[in-house]
Structure formats: structure tokens, C-alpha cells
Motif scaffolding. Structure first.
Motif, mmCIF file in Angstrom:
data_model
loop_
_atom_site.group_PDB
_atom_site.id
_atom_site.type_symbol
_atom_site.label_atom_id
_atom_site.label_comp_id
_atom_site.label_asym_id
_atom_site.label_seq_id
_atom_site.Cartn_x
_atom_site.Cartn_y
_atom_site.Cartn_z
ATOM 1 N N HIS A 101 -10.312 3.962 -17.492
ATOM 2 C CA HIS A 101 -10.343 5.430 -17.536
ATOM 3 C C HIS A 101 -9.999 6.011 -16.158
ATOM 4 O O HIS A 101 -9.230 6.977 -16.057
ATOM 5 N N LYS A 102 -10.525 5.398 -15.101
ATOM 6 C CA LYS A 102 -10.312 5.939 -13.755
ATOM 7 C C LYS A 102 -8.836 5.858 -13.358
ATOM 8 O O LYS A 102 -8.241 6.852 -12.926
ATOM 9 N N VAL A 103 -8.223 4.676 -13.497
ATOM 10 C CA VAL A 103 -6.856 4.526 -12.994
ATOM 11 C C VAL A 103 -5.834 5.213 -13.903
ATOM 12 O O VAL A 103 -4.840 5.767 -13.412
ATOM 13 N N HIS A 118 5.113 6.202 -7.396
ATOM 14 C CA HIS A 118 4.517 5.504 -6.252
ATOM 15 C C HIS A 118 3.388 6.294 -5.600
ATOM 16 O O HIS A 118 2.612 5.735 -4.816
ATOM 17 N N SER A 119 3.270 7.592 -5.951
ATOM 18 C CA SER A 119 2.232 8.419 -5.329
ATOM 19 C C SER A 119 0.823 7.992 -5.715
ATOM 20 O O SER A 119 -0.146 8.340 -5.046
ATOM 21 N N ILE A 120 0.690 7.234 -6.817
ATOM 22 C CA ILE A 120 -0.651 6.827 -7.251
ATOM 23 C C ILE A 120 -1.110 5.518 -6.604
ATOM 24 O O ILE A 120 -2.262 5.116 -6.781
ATOM 25 N N VAL A 121 -0.214 4.869 -5.844
ATOM 26 C CA VAL A 121 -0.543 3.546 -5.304
ATOM 27 C C VAL A 121 -1.786 3.592 -4.434
ATOM 28 O O VAL A 121 -2.683 2.744 -4.553
ATOM 29 N N LYS A 123 -4.268 5.498 -4.545
ATOM 30 C CA LYS A 123 -5.484 5.751 -5.318
ATOM 31 C C LYS A 123 -5.890 4.543 -6.165
ATOM 32 O O LYS A 123 -7.066 4.197 -6.245
ATOM 33 N N ILE A 124 -4.895 3.925 -6.790
ATOM 34 C CA ILE A 124 -5.242 2.855 -7.741
ATOM 35 C C ILE A 124 -5.376 1.485 -7.081
ATOM 36 O O ILE A 124 -6.069 0.611 -7.597
ATOM 37 N N SER A 125 -4.736 1.297 -5.935
ATOM 38 C CA SER A 125 -4.772 -0.023 -5.302
ATOM 39 C C SER A 125 -6.192 -0.472 -4.940
ATOM 40 O O SER A 125 -6.579 -1.605 -5.258
ATOM 41 N N PRO A 126 -7.014 0.391 -4.292
ATOM 42 C CA PRO A 126 -8.388 -0.042 -4.012
ATOM 43 C C PRO A 126 -9.206 -0.299 -5.272
ATOM 44 O O PRO A 126 -9.999 -1.244 -5.318
ATOM 45 N N TYR A 172 4.723 4.629 -14.387
ATOM 46 C CA TYR A 172 3.330 4.653 -13.903
ATOM 47 C C TYR A 172 2.570 3.431 -14.423
ATOM 48 O O TYR A 172 1.793 2.818 -13.690
ATOM 49 N N VAL A 173 2.811 3.092 -15.692
ATOM 50 C CA VAL A 173 2.142 1.928 -16.283
ATOM 51 C C VAL A 173 2.542 0.658 -15.547
ATOM 52 O O VAL A 173 1.707 -0.223 -15.296
ATOM 53 N N LYS A 174 3.808 0.563 -15.159
ATOM 54 C CA LYS A 174 4.279 -0.628 -14.449
ATOM 55 C C LYS A 174 3.540 -0.807 -13.132
ATOM 56 O O LYS A 174 3.173 -1.928 -12.758
ATOM 57 N N ILE A 175 3.303 0.274 -12.417
ATOM 58 C CA ILE A 175 2.592 0.164 -11.140
ATOM 59 C C ILE A 175 1.171 -0.333 -11.367
ATOM 60 O O ILE A 175 0.658 -1.180 -10.619
#
Length: 332
Positions: A101-103, A118-121, A123-126, A172-175
Motif C-alpha cells: 500500500h505504501k509504495v 524515476h521521481s519515486i526512487v 521514496k520507495i528505495s528505503p 512505475y511498476v517496473k521501478i
């Protein structure tokens, strides 16, 4: 992995370390890919309102889609957990759903605002780095079940969109897939322990920007060799299967970077190999196909490196090839 933390703590962070340089290279690669995908006519206000409405639908459906993804993943892999002796108690559906849900909320909001994928990297990477750390701490093989649920969630969210929008949201799903299937944070952490002139580090630095091109060449060659092959979701040469296949070859590359940087085969033996054994047969992906892919990957990698780098890396890729060859799967 308890001895290989996925997240670099702020107290040990060195902005001049090789791991930072590697992270920057990865970010640059994403920027180049997204620039390649950019262009075209700017959406008018009607299209913007439509995208906002579709994002709202995805957010409202996220809980039910996640539940359906759990059922689909469980139906696919429940018996494999038993076959592989994996403790089902290690898989917490509530914890997994919370991370999903978060990512995906980040991804949907970025899509609605037309922000580049790439702007979500950042946020979602951690978040996904911590998910990987927790999931693999006791039994690395659990990552297969968790990653599959994340992936199915993205696929089902895409199915809520018109065809023309599915391709946009797929970026976005791919990232998200990349950061969960691939041990990127572990590679960054391992890189930070190398001097800048390390052969392993220099090899990975050279390979990272061309990871996508290598994967595309390998997948296209496999498709030429097996033009009539069908896996569970359709023909091997269909656009969706080609995208998934490229992602898989990229995943193999990142795992091998970890092996090169850590100087051992632990990531291959305890995570990548069991993951493939668990999932590929369920997706009707033959070992002959995987064996051909690892053979082609070995050739591609060695062709891209200097003689010194190839001499260092070739034994690692030769072991990868042999682990998926007829030596191990004689009836493939």
C-alpha cells in the motif's frame, strides 16, 4: 542477510564512497531511460482530469487488488513453499500488504501528477530495501513469494486502466519490481567496501549503464532461438513477456554484481538460484531456456569488459552458467 545490511546508516554514510558513485550511476541510467520515453503532446486539462480519476480508482482498489494478488501468489507458490521446506510463518500477509500500500500509493500519486517514474526512487528505495532486509534475514528464499505478490498487484492495477495508460503506469511498476527483485541496496553497500581502483568495482561501474542493452540483446537472441516458445502468460516474443524477460536478465546481472563485489557466490547460491527453482517451473519457463540465457549473458558480459576485468569476472559467470546447465537439470 544479517551480515550484509541493505540500508546504509546515516552515521556511516560517506558522500565520496564508491557506493554513492554507483548509486549516482544507477540514477543517471534511469534518467536516460525516462528521457528516451519522454516526448509527445502535453495532455490537455481533460486528459489530466481523466488521469486523476483513474488514479483515484486505483487507490480505492488497492486494498482489494492486494488481497487478490495474495490469493493468486498463494495459489501459484503455496506448494512450492512446502517443497522447498520454507516456513510459511515467515510470510506475514499484513506486513506485506502494508508495504504494498505504501509504495504503490507513491507510484499512483506520481502517475496522477505526471511526475517522471524515476521521481519515486528516493521514496520507495528505503521502503523496499527494508522489506528485502526483513524478508531475507531468516530465509532469503521468501523474497520470491513477496516479490511475486508485489508484481501481481502492479499488473492488476494496470488492468484497471485503458490500454494507452497501461504502458505509462507500467514504467512505475517496473521501478518497484526492480527494487524488490534486485538486491540494489546490497550492491551499493558492497561497493562501499572497495577501493576506487578495485577491478570488481570498475567492472560493475562499466556494466551498470549498459545493463538494459545487455538484457535486451540476450532476450532478443533467446526469442530468435525459440520463436514458438510459450510460457504461462503467453508467447515468449509478446510485448509483456519480453518486458518481464528483460527484467529477469537485469535481475541476474544485479545478483552477479553482488557476487563480484562481495567476492563470493552467497547471493547466487542462497537467493537467486532458489528463487528461480521456485518460480520458473510454475511459469512454464524451461531450464533449457534459462541455461541458454545464462550462456548468452556470460558471452555478453565478457565482450563488454577489458581483458583484465573479463579475467576476473569470467569465473563467476561460468559458475552461473553451470548452475543452470544440464549438469544440474539433466532432464530439462
Amino acid at each position: 542477510m544479517t551480515n550484509s545490511p541493505y540500508l546504509v546508516s546515516s552515521t556511516s554514510f560517506d558522500p565520496l564512497s564508491p557506493s554513492v558513485d554507483l548509486s549516482v550511476s544507477f540514477a543517471q541510467k534511469y534518467m536516460q531511460q525516462m528521457k528516451g520515453n519522454a516526448g509527445g503532446v502535453v495532455d490537455d486539462r481533460f486528459a489530466e482530469r481523466r488521469r486523476t480519476g483513474m488514479a483515484k480508482t486505483m487507490l480505492e482498489s488497492l486494498r482489494s487488488v492486494s488481497a487478490k494478488s495474495w490469493t493468486k501468489t498463494d495459489n501459484l507458490l503455496a506448494q512450492e513453499l512446502v517443497n522447498h521446506g520454507i516456513d510459511s510463518e515467515l510470510i506475514d500477509p499484513w506486513q506485506i500488504s502494508g508495504g504494498i500500500h505504501k509504495v504503490y500509493k507513491f507510484a499512483i500519486e506520481a502517475y496522477a501528477q505526471q511526475l517522471p517514474p524515476h521521481s519515486i526512487v528516493t521514496k520507495i528505495s528505503p521502503v523496499l530495501g527494508e522489506v528485502r532486509k526483513q524478508v531475507t534475514a531468516v530465509d532469503p528464499r521468501v523474497i520470491g513469494f513477496v516479490a511475486m505478490q508485489y508484481h501481481y498487484t502492479g499488473v492488476q492495477l494496470m488492468e484497471l486502466l485503458p490500454d494507452v495508460e497501461q504502458e505509462k503506469f507500467a514504467n512505475y511498476v517496473k521501478i518497484l519490481d526492480d527494487h524488490l527483485y534486485m538486491p540494489l541496496q546490497r550492491a551499493y553497500s558492497a561497493a562501499g567496501k572497495h577501493p576506487s581502483d578495485s577491478v570488481a568495482l570498475q567492472s560493475v561501474r562499466l556494466l551498470m549503464p549498459i545493463m538494459r542493452q545487455i538484457a535486451e540483446r540476450v532476450v532478443d537472441r533467446v526469442n530468435q532461438l525459440y520463436p514458438r516458445y510459450r510460457c504461462l502468460s503467453g508467447p515468449l516474443n509478446s510485448p509483456n513477456i519480453r518486458t518481464s524477460s528483460i527484467r529477469d536478465v537485469e535481475m541476474f546481472q544485479v545478483y552477479m554484481w553482488v557476487c563480484l563485489l562481495e567476492g563470493n557466490l552467497h547471493a547466487l547460491e542462497t537467493e537467486l538460484f532458489p528463487l528461480c527453482v521456485m518460480i520458473y517451473p510454475k511459469l512454464n519457463v524451461s531450464w533449457e531456456l534459462v541455461s541458454q540465457m545464462t550462456h548468452l549473458l556470460r558471452k555478453e558480459i565478457c565482450a563488454c569488459l577489458s581483458p583484465e576485468q573479463a579475467k576476473y569476472c569470467e569465473p563467476f559467470y561460468e559458475i552461473l552458467r553451470r548452475m543452470f546447465s544440464a549438469e544440474v537439470f539433466p532432464n530439462a
